[in-house]
Design a protein around this motif. Structure first.
Motif, PDB file in Angstrom:
ATOM      1  N   ALA A   1      14.377  59.137  43.550  1.00  0.00           N
ATOM      2  CA  ALA A   1      15.174  60.297  43.221  1.00  0.00           C
ATOM      3  C   ALA A   1      16.612  59.928  42.602  1.00  0.00           C
ATOM      4  N   GLN A   2      17.176  58.993  43.241  1.00  0.00           N
ATOM      5  CA  GLN A   2      18.541  58.795  42.770  1.00  0.00           C
ATOM      6  C   GLN A   2      18.548  58.100  41.296  1.00  0.00           C
ATOM      7  N   ALA A   3      17.475  57.060  41.278  1.00  0.00           N
ATOM      8  CA  ALA A   3      17.245  56.423  40.088  1.00  0.00           C
ATOM      9  C   ALA A   3      16.860  57.260  38.946  1.00  0.00           C
ATOM     10  N   SER A   4      15.914  58.282  39.256  1.00  0.00           N
ATOM     11  CA  SER A   4      15.388  59.233  38.289  1.00  0.00           C
ATOM     12  C   SER A   4      16.363  60.055  37.629  1.00  0.00           C
TER      13      SER A   4
ATOM     14  N   ILE B   1       7.540  61.842  30.781  1.00  0.00           N
ATOM     15  CA  ILE B   1       6.981  60.543  30.990  1.00  0.00           C
ATOM     16  C   ILE B   1       6.870  60.041  32.257  1.00  0.00           C
ATOM     17  N   VAL B   2       7.801  60.423  33.039  1.00  0.00           N
ATOM     18  CA  VAL B   2       7.729  59.902  34.749  1.00  0.00           C
ATOM     19  C   VAL B   2       6.709  60.422  35.405  1.00  0.00           C
ATOM     20  N   LEU B   3       6.460  61.929  35.171  1.00  0.00           N
ATOM     21  CA  LEU B   3       5.302  62.357  35.679  1.00  0.00           C
ATOM     22  C   LEU B   3       3.747  61.878  35.102  1.00  0.00           C
ATOM     23  N   LEU B   4       3.730  61.578  33.944  1.00  0.00           N
ATOM     24  CA  LEU B   4       2.743  60.735  33.420  1.00  0.00           C
ATOM     25  C   LEU B   4       2.223  59.360  33.947  1.00  0.00           C
ATOM     26  N   VAL B   5       3.302  58.669  33.985  1.00  0.00           N
ATOM     27  CA  VAL B   5       3.303  57.219  34.653  1.00  0.00           C
ATOM     28  C   VAL B   5       3.062  57.461  36.195  1.00  0.00           C
TER      29      VAL B   5
ATOM     30  N   PRO C   1      13.288  64.667  40.134  1.00  0.00           N
ATOM     31  CA  PRO C   1      14.144  65.098  39.178  1.00  0.00           C
ATOM     32  C   PRO C   1      13.496  65.516  37.913  1.00  0.00           C
ATOM     33  N   ALA C   2      12.600  64.694  37.626  1.00  0.00           N
ATOM     34  CA  ALA C   2      11.836  65.171  36.280  1.00  0.00           C
ATOM     35  C   ALA C   2      10.969  66.499  36.255  1.00  0.00           C
ATOM     36  N   ALA C   3      10.378  66.709  37.499  1.00  0.00           N
ATOM     37  CA  ALA C   3       9.760  68.007  37.320  1.00  0.00           C
ATOM     38  C   ALA C   3      10.805  69.176  37.447  1.00  0.00           C
ATOM     39  N   SER C   4      12.020  68.968  38.047  1.00  0.00           N
ATOM     40  CA  SER C   4      13.073  70.195  38.243  1.00  0.00           C
ATOM     41  C   SER C   4      13.440  70.269  36.727  1.00  0.00           C
ATOM     42  N   ALA C   5      13.809  69.238  36.142  1.00  0.00           N
ATOM     43  CA  ALA C   5      14.405  69.257  34.568  1.00  0.00           C
ATOM     44  C   ALA C   5      13.287  69.931  33.928  1.00  0.00           C
ATOM     45  N   LEU C   6      12.044  69.728  33.866  1.00  0.00           N
ATOM     46  CA  LEU C   6      11.188  70.342  32.956  1.00  0.00           C
ATOM     47  C   LEU C   6      10.694  71.778  33.556  1.00  0.00           C
ATOM     48  N   VAL C   7      10.839  72.020  34.723  1.00  0.00           N
ATOM     49  CA  VAL C   7      10.824  73.498  35.052  1.00  0.00           C
ATOM     50  C   VAL C   7      12.219  74.462  34.654  1.00  0.00           C
ATOM     51  N   GLY C   8      13.163  73.649  34.628  1.00  0.00           N
ATOM     52  CA  GLY C   8      14.592  74.324  34.358  1.00  0.00           C
ATOM     53  C   GLY C   8      14.958  74.264  32.803  1.00  0.00           C
ATOM     54  N   ALA C   9      13.891  73.652  31.997  1.00  0.00           N
ATOM     55  CA  ALA C   9      14.437  73.591  30.599  1.00  0.00           C
ATOM     56  C   ALA C   9      14.994  74.783  29.939  1.00  0.00           C
ATOM     57  N   ASP C  10      14.462  75.915  30.049  1.00  0.00           N
ATOM     58  CA  ASP C  10      14.939  77.013  29.558  1.00  0.00           C
ATOM     59  C   ASP C  10      16.060  78.009  30.296  1.00  0.00           C
ATOM     60  N   ALA C  11      16.430  77.362  31.558  1.00  0.00           N
ATOM     61  CA  ALA C  11      17.596  77.730  32.565  1.00  0.00           C
ATOM     62  C   ALA C  11      18.645  78.389  31.538  1.00  0.00           C
ATOM     63  N   GLN C  12      19.176  79.569  31.788  1.00  0.00           N
ATOM     64  CA  GLN C  12      20.333  80.160  31.109  1.00  0.00           C
ATOM     65  C   GLN C  12      21.480  80.245  31.797  1.00  0.00           C
ATOM     66  N   ASN C  13      21.409  80.040  33.116  1.00  0.00           N
ATOM     67  CA  ASN C  13      22.689  80.172  33.723  1.00  0.00           C
ATOM     68  C   ASN C  13      22.674  79.459  35.180  1.00  0.00           C
TER      69      ASN C  13
ATOM     70  N   ALA D   1      20.679  63.427  43.223  1.00  0.00           N
ATOM     71  CA  ALA D   1      21.364  63.216  44.260  1.00  0.00           C
ATOM     72  C   ALA D   1      21.225  63.869  45.375  1.00  0.00           C
ATOM     73  N   VAL D   2      20.730  65.120  45.257  1.00  0.00           N
ATOM     74  CA  VAL D   2      20.664  65.958  46.625  1.00  0.00           C
ATOM     75  C   VAL D   2      19.307  65.560  47.024  1.00  0.00           C
ATOM     76  N   SER D   3      18.356  65.206  46.428  1.00  0.00           N
ATOM     77  CA  SER D   3      17.142  64.531  46.866  1.00  0.00           C
ATOM     78  C   SER D   3      17.327  63.295  47.683  1.00  0.00           C
ATOM     79  N   ALA D   4      18.121  62.475  46.906  1.00  0.00           N
ATOM     80  CA  ALA D   4      18.313  61.055  47.655  1.00  0.00           C
ATOM     81  C   ALA D   4      19.053  61.329  48.932  1.00  0.00           C
ATOM     82  N   ALA D   5      20.140  62.280  49.152  1.00  0.00           N
ATOM     83  CA  ALA D   5      20.967  62.340  50.372  1.00  0.00           C
ATOM     84  C   ALA D   5      19.950  62.817  51.277  1.00  0.00           C
ATOM     85  N   ASP D   6      19.141  63.899  51.072  1.00  0.00           N
ATOM     86  CA  ASP D   6      18.078  64.509  52.152  1.00  0.00           C
ATOM     87  C   ASP D   6      16.968  63.412  52.470  1.00  0.00           C
ATOM     88  N   SER D   7      16.541  62.579  51.541  1.00  0.00           N
ATOM     89  CA  SER D   7      15.545  61.550  52.082  1.00  0.00           C
ATOM     90  C   SER D   7      16.357  60.403  52.716  1.00  0.00           C
TER      91      SER D   7
END
Length: 818
Positions: free
Chosen positions: A55-58, A70-74, A130-142, A756-762
């Protein structure tokens, strides 16, 4: 929208695949470590460490990349073959490490194996988040929408884990091999990746390539390749356990791994890699049966718990009891043994089939104690269970269980059991191991008797004057009953053995008195398991030592663990919290706020995992079958994560709507976004409230779990245990979206915040799993472990509260979510 749906579906599948992979690796590690629950701590810890690093590296990688898909596909390509390689490593680990048959794998070696056999696949779970989070929030406006995208990814992954855990526990266990699971789940991942490739990749053949990959993986199953791999690697593992024996069969039951080997006409049953029974073995079983039966003047009602179908029951029958009940947990184990018995012992098993109960020993005894069975109390109970090598077995040697057995015994009833002993000098390792069991036994029964030799045969009576300590008295009882057995002669009582020699028995008693254990074996503190492991580690070191190869001190780490004290753990937590505070202050007020936030997330991860491990121990103590239910327990924990994350996301949605209503230009103006977000988003005070909630929950568990252990109810206790697991997960699920929302106020990039949050939690969960499973529960006990959690979260609340005051956070909507 379609692209977002494809991402969420894929991440759901990845969550399900991950929990099945984790449960599979955990079961394989338990076999490698002879069923010891230390495997729980090691596997869970290094799994979570891999997630944290990924998570931290991603988060850092994706901050410089615009192609998170790309991360999800790999990951869909990489995870299945890595999982297969890890299964192979765990099955081949003993010969690779040079560990001999019957020898324990040292904790240091096991740690390296667990790291290599878990982190490589869990690394991809961390990379994908983080890759999934970024894709899900690609259109987030706030800000609120960006925080919700992190929460949605977390929620969907947890939901997949819930479904995967349930399917693993109820459908896959005992039916699907580990390699088939790796390939079958990999086929589903590849199919999900094909949907993402169709939406995100401009090169049209990409989706077809992933569909072809899914077809190839399915073909490995249909073509028998995975079945062949499974049989070959099981054979390799078997040869490391029992070289020279032919493997007759190996199966995974609901409760354990079962393997039967054969050497000529001799059979041996191995459960999780340890010898559980050998037959035909009429002479030794006859001695055990007649010695136990003759310690009671007239045993009319006999109960056998654990083993015995391989010959013990037939010999006890010769005493002509009015009732002989046999309780064994695993029907698959019973049927596997009966299928290879000789005619006489098979007939004995068939005669007793009506009085054979497939149930957990503790549950059966609880039901008798509660009066659900109207049969009279027993005169003799033979505890023919394996030695307390793990907490699964140690739960049958606790003071609480001895007290429950005493309640179903008649007024002159006798309990018989065996422990590992020695015909030589008793060192501190053996004395403390045996003492951790016999001292609690003496707390319950007024009269106890220990024999000399290996094994040490232990007898306890509810009344004085029942047990006899001379061979002549035992022989007289045997002859009075007119017993004839081709495998036993009462002369064995009268001098063929020195097991009751007064001088040698006194030697054993002196050793136990001189070297009393610091911890006794109880439901609260299953210390016998770690004492047993230390003894066998020391014995293995001595057995494999020589002039050119001195004994390795594999037991030194176990000795250090046994020396642990609560005040040391509390002091270490206080020092770590102080260090975190000083590190944050060195970066200013904002730095303190960021450090306190990540510390809160990490300690919540520690607390959630520690509570989950405690509840796993509790569930096993009460019901004895975590091996088969581990996927469901993890799934219920994930359900709690889903619920907590959903509630937090729902609150964040309301905050986002309110912010947009008050500032129509929110989308257009970054300044307005920041200003409104600061006023409306949940702040550090929300995390203070959550820290205090976790503190209260852990403190309350001390009393709740004590009540559950004392209860004789069945399903209500199971439901309550699963409910507590879900609550622990929910508290962990709440923190993730809240912390992400707070952090996004300073760092707008979703992928970096998610990483960062996922890394701290894990990382926190990693430490919680490792420390709790390996040290806290066996040494400090369940209550001590929970008090460690209380201390940690109380100090975390203090730290984040101080950061809130120094940062001058506005109060307006600080408690919006808490």
């Amino acid at each position: 929208m379609r692209g977002r749906t494809a991402v969420l579906v894929f991440f759901f599948l990845l969550g399900a695949y991950a929990v099945c992979a984790q449960a599979t690796l955990l079961r394989e590690a338990q076999v490698l470590l002879f069923g010891s629950e230390l495997a729980w701590g090691l596997v869970l810890a290094f799994w979570l460490a891999g997630v944290a690093v990924g998570a931290q590296a991603s988060g850092r990688i994706l901050a410089r990349s615009r192609r998170p898909w790309i991360v999800l596909l790999v990951s869909a390509l990489a995870m299945p073959p890595i999982l297969a390689a890890e299964i192979l490593l765990l099955r081949a680990a003993r010969p690779i490490l040079g560990v001999g048959p019957g020898e324990y794998v040292g904790l240091g070696d096991m740690a390296w194996v667990a790291l290599l056999a878990t982190a490589p696949v869990s690394l991809w779970v961390g990379l994908a988040f983080p890759a999934a989070s970024a894709l899900v929030g690609a259109d987030a406006q706030n800000l609120a929408q960006r925080a919700r995208s992190v929460g949605w990814a977390y929620l969907v992954e947890s939901a997949g884990s819930l479904v995967g855990g349930a399917i693993f526990s109820f459908v896959l266990v005992g039916r699907v091999s580990a390699f088939t699971l790796a390939a079958g789940g990999g086929a589903l991942l590849a199919a999900g990746a094909a949907a993402i490739a169709r939406e995100r990749v401009r090169w049209r053949p990409a989706a077809a390539i992933f569909l072809a990959c899914a077809a190839v993986r399915a073909g490995l199953i249909l073509g028998g390749v995975t079945a062949w791999l499974d049989s070959q690697t099981v054979q390799w593992r078997w040869e490391s356990f029992a070289p020279g024996l032919d493997l007759v069969e190996s199966v995974d039951s609901k409760y354990q791994n079962l393997a039967i080997g054969r050497l000529g006409s001799q059979f041996s049953l191995y459960t999780n890699g340890t010898v559980a029974a050998t037959w035909p073995n009429h002479t030794d079983l006859a001695i055990e049966a007649h010695l136990a039966a003759c310690e009671h003047p007239d045993p009319k009602r006999i109960l056998v718990l654990g083993g015995g179908v391989e010959g013990l029951l037939g010999e006890l029958e010769r005493h002509r009891p009015e009732r002989l009940d046999y309780v064994t947990l695993d029907r698959a184990e019973y049927e596997a043994v009966v299928a290879h018995l000789d005619d006489a012992d098979r007939l004995a098993a068939e005669r007793l089939r009506a009085h054979t109960h497939f149930a957990d020993a503790r549950r059966y005894v609880k039901s008798r104690r509660a009066g659900t069975d109207a049969a009279p109390r027993y005169d003799l109970v033979v505890l023919a269970a394996p030695p307390p090598a793990s907490t699964l077995e140690a739960r049958l040697y606790t003071e609480e269980f001895f007290a429950e057995l005493a309640q179903i015994l008649s007024d002159d009833g006798v309990l018989a059991l065996s422990l590992t002993g020695s015909v030589g000098a008793w060192g501190p390792e053996l004395s403390e191991y045996v003492g951790s069991v016999v001292i609690p036994l003496a707390h319950v029964f007024p009269d106890t008797l220990l024999s000399y030799g290996d094994p040490v045969r232990v007898f306890a009576a509810k009344a004085d004057g029942v047990l006899v300590a001379t061979g002549e008295a035992l022989a007289a009882r045997y002859r009075e009953r007119g017993i004839e057995s081709p495998y036993f002669d009462p002369l064995w009582f009268e001098g063929a053995s020195d097991f009751l020699d007064p001088a040698k028995r006194a030697q054993v008693e002196r050793a136990l008195a001189a070297q009393r254990p610091a911890h006794l074996n109880t439901d609260e503190q299953p210390a016998a398991a770690i004492y047993h492991m230390r003894y066998w580690a020391t014995t293995s070191e001595a057995a494999h030592a020589g002039p050119e190869a001195p004994a390795e001190r594999r037991s030194s780490l176990l000795e250090a663990i046994l020396a642990l004290r609560f005040e040391w753990a509390a002091g270490a937590i206080a020092a770590a919290t102080l260090l975190a505070a000083l590190t944050g202050l060195a970066r200013g007020r904002r730095g303190l706020g960021r450090t306190a936030l990540l510390w809160s997330v990490g300690t919540t991860g520690f607390a959630s995992m520690a509570v989950e491990v405690v509840l796993l121990y509790t569930f096993q103590t009460l019901y004895g079958y975590v091996y088969g239910m581990v996927g469901l327990v993890v799934g219920v924990f994930m359900f709690g994560l889903v619920a907590g994350s959903f509630l937090a996301n729902r609150r964040l949605g309301r905050v986002g709507v309110a912010a947009a209503t008050r500032s129509p230009r929110l989308v257009e103006s970054p300044a307005a976004t920041s200003r409104v977000a600061r006023g409306d988003r949940p702040g550090l005070r929300s995390l203070v409230a959550l820290d205090l909630a976790v503190t209260t929950f852990a403190a309350g568990l001390v009393l709740v779990l004590a009540g559950l252990r004392a209860s004789s109810a069945d399903w209500p206790v199971q439901l309550a245990t699963f409910g507590l697991v879900a609550v622990a997960g929910a508290l962990g699920g709440l923190v993730f979206p809240l912390a992400a929302c707070v952090r996004l106020g300073d760092e707008p990039r979703i992928e970096r915040v998610a990483g960062a949050v996922s890394a701290a939690d894990s990382l926190g969960a990693c430490a919680g799993a490792l420390v709790t499973g390996v040290a806290l529960v066996p040494v400090l006990g369940i209550s001590g472990t929970l008090l460690v959690v209380v201390t940690m979260k109380a100090l975390s609340a203090l730290l984040i509260g101080g950061a809130t005051v120094l940062r001058g956070e506005p109060n307006r909507h600080a408690n919006e979510i808490a």
